[in-house]
Design an enzyme around this catalytic site. Structure first.
Site, PDB file in Angstrom:
ATOM      1  N   ASP A   5       0.622  -1.300   0.154  1.00 15.25           N
ATOM      2  CA  ASP A   5       0.200   0.171  -0.053  1.00 15.25           C
ATOM      3  C   ASP A   5       0.930   1.368  -0.083  1.00 15.25           C
ATOM      4  O   ASP A   5       2.032   1.265   0.237  1.00 15.25           O
ATOM      5  CB  ASP A   5      -1.391  -0.171   1.028  1.00 15.25           C
ATOM      6  CG  ASP A   5      -1.976   0.996   1.445  1.00 15.25           C
ATOM      7  OD1 ASP A   5      -2.426   1.359   0.331  1.00 15.25           O
ATOM      8  OD2 ASP A   5      -1.996   1.293   2.079  1.00 15.25           O
TER       9      ASP A   5
ATOM     10  N   ASP B 277       0.199   4.864   1.431  1.00 17.33           N
ATOM     11  CA  ASP B 277      -0.558   5.958   2.863  1.00 17.33           C
ATOM     12  C   ASP B 277       0.161   5.238   3.671  1.00 17.33           C
ATOM     13  O   ASP B 277      -0.978   4.204   3.958  1.00 17.33           O
ATOM     14  CB  ASP B 277      -1.237   6.763   2.722  1.00 17.33           C
ATOM     15  CG  ASP B 277      -2.197   7.758   1.691  1.00 17.33           C
ATOM     16  OD1 ASP B 277      -1.110   8.601   1.234  1.00 17.33           O
ATOM     17  OD2 ASP B 277      -2.871   7.318   0.319  1.00 17.33           O
TER      18      ASP B 277
END
Length: 602
Positions: free
Chosen positions: A155, A157
């Protein structure tokens, strides 16, 4: 002799005290009171004085552990040693008439056991033992052999990019202003500033009651962690609100993705400002006796927080000052380069837009960051990306504009938008345990991958760094070990039912509650640790263990391990198992009846 019979036997000796002549047997059963039941029979039970000495020769006070027990000056009923057999000597009439069995003072005995246990706990923890936990450790819930992992996914963030706490303040302030200006909430709410350490990840919010709380793995609310606005709700009121119990039924706690009809669980690091704004707005209405619907407030706050993301405010702040908001970018660079140099395939699946990701990755890794990745997918719309096959992949050109060509393969150097995991698996063939994906959101990033698709998963939990520092303090180690010891003492001594003993036990229970509060406050004065509710794991911990094979504070923890390293989960003891390892002495895994026996491990 069974453990139950031994417990009854030692209890009878303690209460009646008619066998003062059994000096060593009495000493064992009283001084090790409760330990006998834990260990089972020993060769000390029923054994008389050593070396053939008569027990009847002693008088005055007999020491039992750290407890002084009165004995009769001239025991009337004693035994003589003849090999291993005991011959009963009947007392005369005059002895029966004038001899009374001494009674043990239960209050004195209980406090002596308390003091002895406290001394043992103090001696148990040697200097320096509290610095055992390294905040850069990777913790394993499941066995993972990195040598089998060929593909690493990430991912963006709070996984590849970690953000400073300044971002939380900006999100809170902007959403608060939205609430006042666009949703026409009272101006008084604008006076509430962001409180950095109020909320904690993993909390539940009762939408209709407007209550923020921590729930454990068994769906019980931790009393003392329920807040209406910024004020704690008394335990009695909590029980009344939930029908005389602090248990929340399964169908009300939350759905699979943390969103139930009654409760919402906040699992995202971005949710910290949202919880704080909910608390502030609730506090304003309650403090000013303004009637309102908590359900409407929850929806409006959620929408206001969403506007910060939808309108791109957060992306704009970060892109304008990358150095201010992005932390430890050099570590991200080191991890990605190390994996790529060892021939590992890398891919990125994020909900963030490409322009935002591109600028951040150029700052952390360099302008050629895409050369490290085999596949890049943006605006993926997780968790729907992982559980739905509705949206097809779209390719973006170098300017970030959507293309209309049919996607027949996912190629290196290209950037894709939306899509779904089913097409991803079909086009790549990346299945099973050879894939390891990292993310910070247990539901959106990890749950489906582990449960439905068999990928390996790694949870990023930034809070581990702060909590590890607390666990490594002497105050925590001493406090937790004594808390565990005191709990064990209460468990073993609860059979004392006389009024004086009950007062002692009540004092211990009060001290136990105080110790729990102190331990909780070391992490967060409002909600405590995100991993524990007193002695039980939190609902967050339960999900963390269920949805992640390994977890760590940041992906930089990978730099501490060889890429052929195997992570082995620690065999923590179940309730019916005896703890056997030194590292459990400080962490509280130890069952206190074994404190005396394990003290020599030092």
């Amino acid at each position: 002799m069974s453990c139950q019979k031994i417990r009854k036997f030692s209890h009878a000796l303690l209460q009646k005290s008619k066998a003062a002549s059994l000096c060593r047997g009495l000493k064992t059963s009283v001084a090790s009171y409760g330990n006998v039941a834990s260990r089972g029979p020993t060769n000390q039970i029923g054994k008389c004085c050593e070396n053939g000495q008569s027990c009847g020769s002693n008088s005055g006070i007999q020491a039992t552990g750290s407890t002084a027990i009165p004995t009769s000056p001239s025991p009337a009923n004693h035994r003589q040693v003849a090999g291993k057999k005991f011959k009963e000597v009947s007392p005369t009439f005059s002895e029966r008439a004038f001899t009374t069995a001494p009674k043990i003072d239960s209050k004195v005995y209980l406090w002596s056991r308390y003091n002895e246990m406290k001394r043992l706990v103090h001696d148990l923890i040697p200097p320096g033992v509290c610095n055992l936990l390294n905040p850069s450790t990777i913790y394993a819930n499941n066995e993972v052999d990195l040598d089998e992992v060929e593909i690493y996914g990430f991912d963006y963030d709070y996984t590849l990019a970690l953000y400073s706490n300044t971002l939380d303040t900006m999100i809170y302030n902007t959403a608060r202003d939205f609430l006042v200006k666009h949703y026409k909430y009272p101006e008084g709410i604008s006076k509430y500033d962001y409180i950095p350490n109020f909320a904690a990840r993993g909390l539940h919010y009762d939408i209709q009651k407007g209550l923020l709380m921590k729930i454990d793995a068994f769906h019980y609310i931790q009393l003392g962690t329920v807040y209406r606005g910024l004020n704690p709700v008394p335990d009695e009121e909590v029980l009344e609100l939930y029908g005389g119990t602090n248990h929340v039924p399964l169908e009300e706690v939350s759905g699979f993705y943390g969103k139930g009809p009654v409760m919402k669980q906040f699992m995202d690091v971005f949710s910290i400002p949202e919880m704080t704004l909910l608390a502030a707005a609730n506090d304003y209405f309650n403090s000013n006796d303004i009637e309102y619907d908590p359900g409407h407030l929850y929806k409006d706050v959620s929408d206001a927080i969403g506007m910060v993301h939808i309108k791109g405010y957060m992306y704009k702040w970060i892109m304008q000052d990358l150095e201010k908001y992005i932390l430890r970018g050099d570590e991200t660079y080191a991890v990605l380069h190390r994996l790529a140099s060892h021939g590992k395939k890398l891919f990125l699946i994020t909900n963030s837009p490409f322009s935002f990701v591109d600028k951040g990755m150029k700052y952390m890794v360099g302008k050629d960051w895409r050369d490290l990745f085999d596949i890049v997918i943006v605006q993926a719309d997780k968790p729907h990306f992982f559980n739905s096959c509705g949206k097809p992949f779209r390719r973006l050109d170098s300017n970030g504009d959507l293309q209309w060509d049919k996607i027949k393969s996912l190629d290196k150097g290209q950037v894709y938008k939306q899509g779904n995991l089913f097409d991803f698996l079909r086009l790549t063939g990346w299945r099973g345990s050879k894939v390891l994906y990292f993310g910070d959101h247990l539901y959106s990033d990890l749950a489906d991958l582990m449960l439905r698709h068999g990928w390996r998963t790694g949870a990023i939990v930034p809070e581990l760094e702060v909590e590890t520092r607390v666990v490594n303090t002497e105050q925590y180690a001493q406090g937790l070990t004594w808390l565990q010891a005191l709990t064990g003492l209460l468990e073993r001594m609860q059979m004392h039912r006389d009024p004086e003993s009950k007062k002692v036990l009540q004092d211990w229970l009060k001290e136990r509650e105080e110790l729990r509060a102190v331990t909780k406050n070391l992490f967060n004065p409002h909600f405590g640790s995100i991993f524990r509710t007193c002695h039980n794991p939190t609902y967050f911990s339960r999900r963390l263990c269920r949805f992640s094979d390994v977890y760590m504070a940041s992906i930089s923890c990978l730099l501490n391990y060889d890429l052929s390293y195997t992570f082995y989960p620690r065999r923590t003891p179940l309730q019916h198992e005896a703890p056997l390892w030194m590292d459990q002495l400080c962490t509280g895994c130890m069952k206190t009846p074994f404190l005396e026996e394990m003290a020599h491990i030092r």
